[in-house]
Motif scaffolding. Structure first.
Motif, short mmCIF file in Angstrom:
data_model
loop_
_atom_site.label_atom_id
_atom_site.label_comp_id
_atom_site.label_asym_id
_atom_site.label_seq_id
_atom_site.Cartn_x
_atom_site.Cartn_y
_atom_site.Cartn_z
N ASP A 183 0.82 -1.22 0.00
CA ASP A 183 0.00 0.00 0.00
C ASP A 183 0.85 1.27 0.00
OD1 ASP A 183 -2.47 -1.49 0.35
OD2 ASP A 183 -1.73 -1.91 2.38
N ALA A 184 2.11 1.14 0.42
CA ALA A 184 2.99 2.31 0.50
C ALA A 184 4.43 1.84 0.46
CB ALA A 184 2.73 3.06 1.81
N VAL A 185 5.34 2.75 0.11
CA VAL A 185 6.77 2.45 0.15
C VAL A 185 7.45 3.53 0.98
CG1 VAL A 185 8.92 2.44 -1.22
CG2 VAL A 185 6.93 1.14 -2.01
N ILE A 186 8.31 3.12 1.90
CA ILE A 186 9.09 4.10 2.67
C ILE A 186 10.52 4.04 2.16
CG2 ILE A 186 9.99 4.75 4.94
CD1 ILE A 186 7.41 3.78 6.17
N ILE A 187 11.00 5.20 1.70
CA ILE A 187 12.35 5.26 1.11
C ILE A 187 12.86 6.69 1.17
CG2 ILE A 187 11.61 5.69 -1.28
CD1 ILE A 187 13.73 3.38 -1.99
N ASP A 188 14.14 6.87 0.91
CA ASP A 188 14.77 8.20 0.96
C ASP A 188 14.17 9.13 -0.10
OD1 ASP A 188 16.41 5.95 1.83
OD2 ASP A 188 17.94 7.42 2.31
N ASN A 189 14.09 10.42 0.23
CA ASN A 189 13.34 11.38 -0.61
C ASN A 189 13.83 11.54 -2.04
OD1 ASN A 189 15.56 12.64 0.63
ND2 ASN A 189 14.64 14.67 0.52
N GLU A 190 15.13 11.63 -2.26
CA GLU A 190 15.60 11.87 -3.62
C GLU A 190 15.37 10.66 -4.53
OE1 GLU A 190 16.17 14.67 -4.98
OE2 GLU A 190 16.17 15.84 -3.15
N PRO A 191 15.72 9.43 -4.09
CA PRO A 191 15.34 8.27 -4.88
C PRO A 191 13.81 8.21 -5.07
CG PRO A 191 16.98 7.64 -3.29
CD PRO A 191 16.61 9.06 -2.96
N ALA A 192 13.06 8.56 -4.03
CA ALA A 192 11.60 8.55 -4.14
C ALA A 192 11.14 9.43 -5.30
CB ALA A 192 10.96 9.02 -2.82
N LYS A 193 11.70 10.62 -5.40
CA LYS A 193 11.33 11.54 -6.49
C LYS A 193 11.62 10.90 -7.84
CE LYS A 193 12.56 15.79 -4.12
NZ LYS A 193 13.63 16.80 -4.14
N ASN A 194 12.77 10.25 -7.95
CA ASN A 194 13.14 9.57 -9.20
C ASN A 194 12.15 8.46 -9.53
OD1 ASN A 194 16.04 9.96 -10.62
ND2 ASN A 194 16.04 10.78 -8.55
N PHE A 195 11.81 7.65 -8.54
CA PHE A 195 10.91 6.52 -8.78
C PHE A 195 9.50 7.00 -9.14
CE2 PHE A 195 13.83 4.08 -5.69
CZ PHE A 195 14.60 3.60 -6.74
N VAL A 196 9.06 8.07 -8.49
CA VAL A 196 7.72 8.60 -8.79
C VAL A 196 7.69 9.19 -10.20
CG1 VAL A 196 6.09 10.46 -8.17
CG2 VAL A 196 7.00 8.94 -6.40
N LYS A 244 28.63 21.60 -5.79
CA LYS A 244 28.54 21.55 -7.25
C LYS A 244 28.09 20.16 -7.71
CE LYS A 244 31.85 22.55 -10.46
NZ LYS A 244 33.24 23.01 -10.68
N ILE A 245 28.65 19.15 -7.07
CA ILE A 245 28.28 17.77 -7.42
C ILE A 245 26.80 17.54 -7.12
CG2 ILE A 245 28.59 15.33 -6.79
CD1 ILE A 245 31.60 15.97 -6.34
N ILE A 246 26.37 17.96 -5.93
CA ILE A 246 24.97 17.76 -5.54
C ILE A 246 24.03 18.50 -6.50
CG2 ILE A 246 23.26 18.22 -3.71
CD1 ILE A 246 25.57 17.61 -1.68
N ASP A 247 24.39 19.74 -6.82
CA ASP A 247 23.54 20.55 -7.72
C ASP A 247 23.43 19.95 -9.12
OD1 ASP A 247 23.16 22.29 -5.66
OD2 ASP A 247 24.59 23.79 -6.38
N GLN A 248 24.45 19.20 -9.49
CA GLN A 248 24.45 18.58 -10.81
C GLN A 248 23.36 17.52 -10.91
OE1 GLN A 248 28.65 17.64 -11.45
NE2 GLN A 248 27.94 16.55 -13.28
N TYR A 249 23.05 16.89 -9.77
CA TYR A 249 22.11 15.77 -9.78
C TYR A 249 20.75 16.12 -9.18
CZ TYR A 249 25.95 12.68 -11.03
OH TYR A 249 26.99 12.06 -11.67
N ILE A 250 20.72 17.16 -8.33
CA ILE A 250 19.46 17.53 -7.69
C ILE A 250 19.14 18.97 -8.07
CG2 ILE A 250 18.22 17.84 -5.50
CD1 ILE A 250 20.05 15.73 -4.28
N THR A 251 18.04 19.18 -8.76
CA THR A 251 17.67 20.54 -9.10
C THR A 251 16.79 21.10 -7.99
OG1 THR A 251 16.11 19.41 -10.53
CG2 THR A 251 17.86 20.66 -11.60
N ALA A 252 17.17 22.27 -7.51
CA ALA A 252 16.43 22.91 -6.42
C ALA A 252 14.99 23.17 -6.84
CB ALA A 252 17.12 24.21 -6.02
N GLU A 253 14.06 23.00 -5.89
CA GLU A 253 12.65 23.23 -6.24
C GLU A 253 12.30 24.72 -6.15
OE1 GLU A 253 11.16 19.99 -3.57
OE2 GLU A 253 13.01 19.49 -4.62
#
Ligand code: ARG
Length: 253
Positions: A183-196, A244-253
């Motif tokens: 019914d639900a999945v609990i996982i880390d937020n950034e992978p969660a965004k990718n999977f969604v 810089k590395i983080i920003d390359q993979y995660i775009t700020a909302e």
């Protein structure tokens, strides 16, 4: 008498030299095999580590590469089950584990952790039309998690082992969710965004479950490597490389 002392001293020096020459090599003051820094990870965790063709890329892969460069070492990445990373580090199969791994007291009994380089949040993924609106609604529901992750540990603690389905990969848990097996999945937020983003009909609940720190895990005996990694991380933070590395993979909302 003096001569005897001298020869004992000489033998001691020779023995010490021989000891250093075999097995583990001293490189930049660290105990590392042949100038190669081996990183254990589980490469199904975008944007921290994932496959791009044959290559493992992502935030952790890039950070590890930058750390290895600073230490004058060559980086080798070993992909394995998340569940095996700590053992690999404990047995010396890998020098360090970098896998979006959360610092926890329980894990600290087995390995040392570097300074933290990122923050993670455990979130809840549900189908868009789910009646689960917050973590309070999870009681009695089937929850999918990746085996041995903190999501698994917290969910099993809070909602009972019987309600938690454990999968080898986070993506497998999400697949089970799309198939209605959980019914639900609990996982880390950034992978969660990718999977969604990769699957239709899913959403992330607004309520955050647990906030945590990510760090590299290192064999308890290899404190030289721990110090060296912390030194490199501090420099990478200071000069902006880390961000810089983080920003390359995660775009700020
Ligand atoms: N942060 C969570 C933990 O440490 C999940 C990490 C999963 N990482 C991975 N590469 N699959 O337990």
């Amino acid at each position: 008498m003096k001569k005897k002392l001298l020869s004992i001293a000489l033998i001691a020096v020779m023995a010490a030299t021989m000891l250093c020459a075999c097995g583990k090599k001293e490189s930049a003051g660290m105990t590392i095999n042949d100038g190669v820094l081996t990183m254990a990870t589980n490469a199904y965790f975008p944007p921290y580590e994932y496959y791009q063709g044959e290559d493992i890329v992502g935030i952790d892969a890039d950070i590890a590469k930058a750390v290895a460069d600073k230490l004058g070492l060559e980086l080798k990445i070993e992909d394995m089950e998340f569940d095996s990373i700590i053992t690999a580090v404990q047995t010396g199969k890998a020098d360090m584990g970098l896998a979006g791994m959360t610092v926890s007291d329980e894990r600290k009994e087995s390995v040392n952790f570097s300074d933290t380089y990122a923050t993670g949040v455990q979130v809840v993924i549900v189908p868009e039309d789910s009646d689960i609106a917050s973590v309070d609604d999870l009681a009695g529901k089937k929850i999918g998690v990746q085996l041995s992750t903190t999501g698994d540990i917290y969910a099993s603690d809070d909602y009972g082992e019987d309600n938690v389905e454990k999968y080898n990969k986070g993506a497998d848990a999400v697949m089970a969710l799309t198939q209605g097996k959980v019914d639900a999945v609990i996982i880390d937020n950034e992978p969660a965004k990718n999977f969604v983003a990769a699957n239709e009909g899913l959403k992330i609940l607004d309520t955050e479950y647990v906030t945590e720190d990510y760090a590299a895990c290192i064999n308890k005996e290899n404190t030289e490597l721990l110090d060296a990694v912390n030194g490199a991380l501090a420099e990478l933070k200071e000069d902006g490389t880390l961000q810089k590395i983080i920003d390359q993979y995660i775009t700020a909302e």
